[in-house]
Design an enzyme around this catalytic site. Structure first.
Site, PDB file in Angstrom:
ATOM      1  N   CYS A 177    -121.495  34.808-139.755  1.00 54.55           N
ATOM      2  CA  CYS A 177    -120.230  34.174-140.154  1.00 54.55           C
ATOM      3  C   CYS A 177    -120.172  32.676-139.897  1.00 54.55           C
ATOM      4  O   CYS A 177    -119.372  31.995-140.499  1.00 54.55           O
ATOM      5  CB  CYS A 177    -119.017  34.896-139.573  1.00 54.55           C
ATOM      6  SG  CYS A 177    -118.871  34.820-137.796  1.00 54.55           S
ATOM      7  N   GLY A 178    -121.017  32.120-139.045  1.00 54.29           N
ATOM      8  CA  GLY A 178    -120.969  30.669-138.837  1.00 54.29           C
ATOM      9  C   GLY A 178    -122.010  29.913-139.637  1.00 54.29           C
ATOM     10  O   GLY A 178    -122.004  28.673-139.687  1.00 54.29           O
TER      11      GLY A 178
END
Lengths: 229, 366
Positions: A177-178
């Site tokens: 997700c990052g």
């Protein structure tokens, strides 16, 4: 594409191209290692043929326990060979202590495209020579000492256990997700040195320069410097 | 939203048998009868099931898992989806076997009760958030309290509480194409160049979808006669967002949505023949044997036999035999926006079970 309006992600086709570039550069720059191989996703005849669906695979890598210095020494053991060839990375003898209690740990790494996050995701699993899987706490001991710390504290690189998207088995993965955020920062930084354009074929090379450190597979400088290909 | 109410109230009657080898008393305990919410998950039923069998279990630590006709069930898939997928002919009650020992760690990721299920749910919610708005901020910025309340509303099947809490996520609903909204009219379908939609968030126009596909090669009169799914390898799982393409005066239907994920096989045969010649060749691809666990890799440099995969399909398009969502078989002409708004699961994914029939093909060689 201009870096300033790029969101840090890539399409499946771009991933395929970037995978090829990555695999080629790895072969040239990291000849002591086995190559990354492209695996076509099996038994999915109804996916659009223009979209080549698959992932990169590097398997049967032996990670020796990290030395006191940060960064793991990595070597590949060929079953057929009797010893290490001269081309292999020099290994600190002090780390190569294999008593009866220390089994060799083997790892498989897959770089898989996530259609949801539009970024590559590193999946990995560890196992003993008899194929028995390694638990996460044992895997963490194999990771470079400073990356273990990074892992626990970073919101951007943490390990989760999930099912491999194609193989129906539990694997570990670095949560994606990052990724788009730090990839964008990475390219912004590089763009300051070179042109302002996003060379998407180099996506995986840059991505792996970060992710590889977490798992202790370093990219030689040569892979990063050659941007003219 | 009547339909959403029905979905939340939907339940599968289960008849749960204790695994034979774990029965230590005579007579063996009768099966437990449980009503399982469609939108729930099997591990959440354990507190209801365990008391039923506690007296007969052998000593030891519990590691609970379920199987249906020998197939270990993936606990992070909503119960209703498992049922729609594995029971072509709905079995009522659905007979499952529960195990308290011998967790198949090589096949299933571990489950430590409610916490694992909650984590999996929130993780899927984040993924849906990313797909819908381009980042996970909506979920990440939700307070712990709200996240818990959301989760509890799902566990308890409390739609009212769910709607209240999930409105804080600002996901919105898919707009009906016949509703005129200025911001929608100005949005193109490709969102990756950073256009900003309502509320300063980047709206991607994508819908989180999880597609479960299995295929058959002949027609069956009854679903009962269909070959059973005895391995997860027989199911193709596609976790890929669907982008809604709006055209003037045309409705984006469920069929259009499925076609966007499986474009070549739901078109006319004549179009397929055309497309096989327009195939872009990839230069050097490595073809590996289908046994991916093998460490032997084929030599590099062989051209991918994509052509041969193509040729198996040019002999005929696949036919959709069955589409099941939340236990119903919607007509394919229904607007996709309606399907999404009413039939999606609480983590904002639409789960679709599809059975495709491929015509029998003889060989891959041309």
């Amino acid at each position: 594409m201009d870096v300033s309006c790029w969101d840090g992600t890539l399409s499946l086709n771009e991933f395929s191209r970037a995978a090829r570039t990555f695999a080629e550069k790895w072969k040239i720059g990291n000849s002591a290692f086995p190559p990354w191989l492209w695996v076509n996703v099996p038994k999915r005849p109804f996916v659009a043929s223009q979209q080549v669906d698959g992932f990169l695979s590097l398997e049967n890598i032996c990670l020796i326990r990290p030395s006191k210095v940060c960064g793991a020494e990595v070597s590949h053991l060929e079953e057929e060979e009797t010893g290490f060839s001269e081309k292999e990375v020099a290994i600190d003898d002090a780390t190569l202590v294999l008593s009866n209690h220390h089994e060799m740990h083997y790892y498989d790494f897959h770089i898989v495209y996530s259609a949801s996050y539009r970024v590559p995701v590193l999946y990995f699993r560890g196992y003993y020579s008899d194929g028995c899987p390694l638990q996460l706490n044992e895997i963490e001991k194999d990771l470079p000492a400073c990356s273990a710390k990074v892992l626990l504290e970073s919101k951007w690189t943490f390990i989760t256990q999930e099912e491999h998207p194609y193989l129906n088995r539990p694997w570990y993965k670095l949560h994606p997700c990052g990724t788009s955020e730090w990839m964008k920062l990475l390219f912004l930084g590089e763009a300051a040195l070179a042109e302002k354009r996003v060379a998407i074929e180099l996506y995986l090379v840059s991505w792996f320069s970060v992710v590889g450190q977490v798992i202790g597979l370093r990219i030689p400088i040569e892979m990063m410097n050659d941007r003219t290909n | 939203m009547e339909a959403q109410k029905y979905v939340w109230e939907g339940a599968i009657p289960l008849q749960i048998h204790l695994n034979e080898s774990e029965v230590t008393t005579l007579p063996p305990p009768p099966p437990a009868l449980i009503l399982a919410p469609r939108i729930g998950y099997l591990p959440l039923l354990i507190p209801l099931i365990k008391p039923h069998f506690a007296a007969t279990l052998p000593p030891g630590v519990d590691t609970v898992w379920f199987d249906y006709k020998g197939l270990p069930l993936k606990w992070y898939i909503p119960t209703g989806v498992l049922f729609d997928l594995l029971c072509a002919e709905p079995e009522r009650p659905w007979n499952l076997t529960v195990h308290f020992r011998g967790y198949p760690n090589n096949l299933l990721i571990p489950c430590e009760g409610e916490d694992s299920v909650k984590w999996s749910f929130i993780n899927s919610l984040k993924e849906a958030d990313y797909i819908i708005s381009g980042n996970c901020k909506n979920v990440m910025h939700m307070s712990q309290f709200d996240q818990l309340e959301l989760w509890h509303s799902v566990m308890n099947g409390n739609l009212e509480a769910y709607l209240r809490t999930s409105s804080k996520l600002k996901f919105g609903i898919v707009e009906d194409e016949y509703t005129l909204k200025i911001d929608l009219c100005s949005q193109k379908s490709r969102k990756t160049t950073g256009e900003v939609g309502m509320g300063g968030q980047m709206k991607t126009g994508k819908i989180p979808v999880r597609l479960y596909i299995w295929s058959v090669s002949e027609d069956f009169e009854d679903f009962e006669d269909m070959p059973k799914i005895d391995s997860w390898d027989k199911i193709s799982y596609i976790n890929q967002p669907i982008e809604i393409h709006r055209e003037e005066g045309k409705c984006f239907t469920l069929h259009d949505a499925l076609k966007s994920l499986m474009p070549e096989f739901l078109v006319d045969k004549s179009l397929i023949d055309e497309e096989s010649f327009r195939l872009e060749g990839e230069d050097e691809q490595v073809i590996l044997s289908e046994d991916l666990s093998s460490n032997r890799m084929a030599a590099e440099g062989r051209e991918i036999s994509c052509q041969s995969v193509e040729s198996t399909c040019t002999s005929g398009a696949a036919e959709i035999k069955l589409v099941r969502i939340q236990g119903i078989e919607p007509k394919l002409e229904i607007p996709f926006s309606w399907v999404v708004n009413n039939l999606k699961n609480p983590e904002h994914f639409l789960h679709i079970c599809v059975c495709l029939k491929f015509p029998q093909v003889n060989s891959l060689d041309r």
